[in-house]
Write a protein that holds these residues in place. Sequence first.
Motif, PDB file in Angstrom:
ATOM      1  N   ALA A 172       0.677  -1.228   0.110  1.00 14.84           N
ATOM      2  CA  ALA A 172      -0.038   0.111   0.046  1.00 14.84           C
ATOM      3  C   ALA A 172       0.933   1.246  -0.001  1.00 14.84           C
ATOM      4  CB  ALA A 172      -0.948  -0.067   1.345  1.00 14.84           C
ATOM      5  N   MET A 173       2.010   1.187   0.570  1.00 19.43           N
ATOM      6  CA  MET A 173       2.913   2.248   0.730  1.00 19.43           C
ATOM      7  C   MET A 173       3.444   2.458  -0.610  1.00 19.43           C
ATOM      8  SD  MET A 173       3.037   3.832   3.777  1.00 19.43           S
ATOM      9  CE  MET A 173       4.665   4.827   3.434  1.00 19.43           C
ATOM     10  N   ALA A 174       3.795   1.521  -1.119  1.00 19.33           N
ATOM     11  CA  ALA A 174       4.408   1.723  -2.758  1.00 19.33           C
ATOM     12  C   ALA A 174       3.238   2.072  -3.505  1.00 19.33           C
ATOM     13  CB  ALA A 174       4.930   0.396  -3.026  1.00 19.33           C
ATOM     14  N   GLU A 175       2.162   1.756  -3.462  1.00 21.87           N
ATOM     15  CA  GLU A 175       0.936   2.280  -4.252  1.00 21.87           C
ATOM     16  C   GLU A 175       0.840   3.952  -4.160  1.00 21.87           C
ATOM     17  OE1 GLU A 175      -2.668  -0.093  -5.122  1.00 21.87           O
ATOM     18  OE2 GLU A 175      -2.059  -0.626  -3.146  1.00 21.87           O
ATOM     19  N   ILE A 176       0.948   4.173  -2.939  1.00 18.46           N
ATOM     20  CA  ILE A 176       0.801   5.733  -2.694  1.00 18.46           C
ATOM     21  C   ILE A 176       1.645   6.546  -3.294  1.00 18.46           C
ATOM     22  CG2 ILE A 176       0.609   7.492  -0.727  1.00 18.46           C
ATOM     23  CD1 ILE A 176      -0.846   5.255   1.180  1.00 18.46           C
ATOM     24  N   GLU A 177       2.897   6.037  -2.898  1.00 14.26           N
ATOM     25  CA  GLU A 177       4.249   6.753  -3.384  1.00 14.26           C
ATOM     26  C   GLU A 177       4.329   6.781  -4.991  1.00 14.26           C
ATOM     27  OE1 GLU A 177       7.659   4.726  -1.875  1.00 14.26           O
ATOM     28  OE2 GLU A 177       7.139   5.437   0.369  1.00 14.26           O
ATOM     29  N   ALA A 178       3.716   5.789  -5.544  1.00 15.79           N
ATOM     30  CA  ALA A 178       3.513   5.800  -7.180  1.00 15.79           C
ATOM     31  C   ALA A 178       2.533   6.703  -7.582  1.00 15.79           C
ATOM     32  CB  ALA A 178       3.619   4.228  -7.610  1.00 15.79           C
ATOM     33  N   ILE A 179       1.491   7.367  -6.820  1.00 15.98           N
ATOM     34  CA  ILE A 179       0.411   8.149  -7.515  1.00 15.98           C
ATOM     35  C   ILE A 179       0.972   9.298  -8.243  1.00 15.98           C
ATOM     36  CG2 ILE A 179      -1.382   9.517  -6.686  1.00 15.98           C
ATOM     37  CD1 ILE A 179      -1.907   7.642  -4.270  1.00 15.98           C
ATOM     38  N   ASP A 180       0.366   9.389  -9.436  1.00 19.36           N
ATOM     39  CA  ASP A 180       0.847  10.582 -10.365  1.00 19.36           C
ATOM     40  C   ASP A 180      -0.284  11.249 -10.980  1.00 19.36           C
ATOM     41  OD1 ASP A 180       0.203   8.485 -11.814  1.00 19.36           O
ATOM     42  OD2 ASP A 180       2.164   8.658 -13.403  1.00 19.36           O
ATOM     43  N   ASP A 181      -1.484  10.759 -10.663  1.00 22.28           N
ATOM     44  CA  ASP A 181      -2.563  11.115 -11.049  1.00 22.28           C
ATOM     45  C   ASP A 181      -3.088  12.517 -10.323  1.00 22.28           C
ATOM     46  OD1 ASP A 181      -5.429  11.385 -12.191  1.00 22.28           O
ATOM     47  OD2 ASP A 181      -6.114   9.491 -11.840  1.00 22.28           O
ATOM     48  N   PRO A 182      -3.468  13.571 -11.219  1.00 24.20           N
ATOM     49  CA  PRO A 182      -3.891  14.788 -10.560  1.00 24.20           C
ATOM     50  C   PRO A 182      -5.087  14.674  -9.688  1.00 24.20           C
ATOM     51  CG  PRO A 182      -2.954  15.108 -12.567  1.00 24.20           C
ATOM     52  CD  PRO A 182      -3.038  13.964 -12.549  1.00 24.20           C
ATOM     53  N   TYR A 183      -6.028  13.744 -10.161  1.00 26.95           N
ATOM     54  CA  TYR A 183      -7.424  13.627  -9.775  1.00 26.95           C
ATOM     55  C   TYR A 183      -7.254  13.154  -8.235  1.00 26.95           C
ATOM     56  CZ  TYR A 183      -9.058  14.621 -14.436  1.00 26.95           C
ATOM     57  OH  TYR A 183      -9.233  15.372 -15.625  1.00 26.95           O
ATOM     58  N   ALA A 184      -6.137  12.543  -7.809  1.00 29.64           N
ATOM     59  CA  ALA A 184      -6.118  11.992  -6.651  1.00 29.64           C
ATOM     60  C   ALA A 184      -5.675  13.175  -5.301  1.00 29.64           C
ATOM     61  CB  ALA A 184      -4.743  11.053  -6.467  1.00 29.64           C
ATOM     62  N   THR A 185      -5.492  14.319  -5.868  1.00 32.08           N
ATOM     63  CA  THR A 185      -5.251  15.686  -5.087  1.00 32.08           C
ATOM     64  C   THR A 185      -6.288  15.648  -3.879  1.00 32.08           C
ATOM     65  OG1 THR A 185      -4.221  16.832  -6.873  1.00 32.08           O
ATOM     66  CG2 THR A 185      -4.864  17.877  -5.016  1.00 32.08           C
ATOM     67  N   ASP A 186      -7.431  15.832  -4.228  1.00 35.77           N
ATOM     68  CA  ASP A 186      -8.436  16.258  -2.969  1.00 35.77           C
ATOM     69  C   ASP A 186      -8.324  14.963  -2.147  1.00 35.77           C
ATOM     70  OD1 ASP A 186      -8.971  18.428  -4.423  1.00 35.77           O
ATOM     71  OD2 ASP A 186     -10.911  17.762  -5.207  1.00 35.77           O
ATOM     72  N   ALA A 187      -8.172  13.761  -2.393  1.00 40.99           N
ATOM     73  CA  ALA A 187      -8.364  12.713  -1.644  1.00 40.99           C
ATOM     74  C   ALA A 187      -6.979  12.781  -0.672  1.00 40.99           C
ATOM     75  CB  ALA A 187      -8.073  11.308  -2.386  1.00 40.99           C
ATOM     76  N   ILE A 188      -5.844  12.865  -1.228  1.00 43.69           N
ATOM     77  CA  ILE A 188      -4.770  13.319  -0.391  1.00 43.69           C
ATOM     78  C   ILE A 188      -4.882  14.286   0.615  1.00 43.69           C
ATOM     79  CG2 ILE A 188      -2.129  13.337  -0.586  1.00 43.69           C
ATOM     80  CD1 ILE A 188      -2.192  12.274  -3.456  1.00 43.69           C
ATOM     81  N   ALA A 189      -5.277  15.280   0.036  1.00 43.35           N
ATOM     82  CA  ALA A 189      -5.378  16.643   0.995  1.00 43.35           C
ATOM     83  C   ALA A 189      -6.278  16.500   2.208  1.00 43.35           C
ATOM     84  CB  ALA A 189      -5.753  17.848   0.038  1.00 43.35           C
ATOM     85  N   ALA A 190      -7.393  15.968   1.626  1.00 43.21           N
ATOM     86  CA  ALA A 190      -8.314  15.587   2.784  1.00 43.21           C
ATOM     87  C   ALA A 190      -7.814  14.515   3.859  1.00 43.21           C
ATOM     88  CB  ALA A 190      -9.712  15.016   2.266  1.00 43.21           C
TER      89      ALA A 190
END
Length: 415
Positions: free
Chosen positions: A211-229
């Motif tokens: 899961a940590m590796a999945e998170i570190e590999a995120i490069d989709d701008p649409y994930a921004t709101d989820a990460i910020a929240a």
Amino acid sequence: MFDRSRVSSRLGPPRVLLMIVVSLVSTSSGIAGKVELSGGGQLTGDVRRTEKPDGSTAHVVVRVDQDLSIAVAGAHVRRAVEADELKEYRERAAAAGQDAEAQFELARWCKSKTLLPQYRYHLTRTIEIEPDHSLARAALGFVRNKSETGWISYEVLRRSQGLIEDMKGRWVLPEVLAASQFADESDKKSKLWIKQFRRMNANAIRGDAEAMAEIEAIDDPYATDAIAAELIRSRKAKTNLRTLRLGYVRLLGRLRTFGAVKALVEAGLNEPDELIRQEALRQLTEYGASSAVATYVPLLQSQSPEQVKAAARALAYFPNPELAFAYTNALITEHKIKTQIGSGGTQAGFGNNGGAGLTQGAKIVEQTIPVRHPEVLQLVKMIAPKVDYGYNETEWRNYFAALRNPHRSDLRRDP
């Protein structure tokens, strides 16, 4: 010969019912009602409606002949017109004749009875008789053609202006529609990420390396709101999530979207964990500095001393000599506080004339007090390291004014 015994066993979807009714009423006489089905097609016959307690349609019963009636659930009925209404319509239509106003009033009556095809027909008849009937023209979607004589449809007019119709029937510029559609699509993708990221975050908290590796590999701008929240929500976590939250800050810095900058600006001001707050500000120095400064500078004049302190602390990452006077004006700010004067309670007293009375022993008084801000002074010294006027705002202003307008002893121009 039509076999009625087969009707009861095969009645089902509205399309099947339509076939049955047509075969039975093709030779019927008199005025029949009409039921339009939501799935397409229609039934004709003697129509009666049954209502629910709330007034909505429970069933519509179509009596085909003396021996056969068909009930259709209200959910499958788009519109039902009873025979009496059709009979009244025919009488009104016969009476309207060639009178334009009578045709227009008949159209309005048809609309009130949901006879929509007839409604448009009689509007058309109105303008055939009286081409400049403004209300009928407007109802049919026509407007005056300002460039020429006569009328033009509203749709043609709007399209000639370069507008297109959106899903809500509004006429907008193509770029506005494109932006709206993009925003809607972005919102859908962002919401999908929220659910997905919560799963990834929960697994990462449990120590799942994948899961940590999945998170570190995120490069989709649409994930921004989820990460910020999640960055904000995790502030209240009972477990130590500093490492994970630091990763979120760095991920936001890497995404470089408007939402990411907004989240980092908020963290640079309000994040209680100093290490994470500093990392957010460091990320902003690489991307988003102008947004950060534009947000923090107005807060130097806040009525809250804590907010002035936080703003100055954050602005230390973006020192700018052009903002010298904004810094100087915040060295000492005035803040209102409420204080209690007296010990409180009610006291009894006697006057010189022997009279007695009660007085309140305390009252609340609002005071304005000056507050010095060491964080702002440090910010000022960052852009003027060679001098120190402490909290003397006047001296600092004179100093910065002299830097901008150096004294010239001889103002004569060269020959």
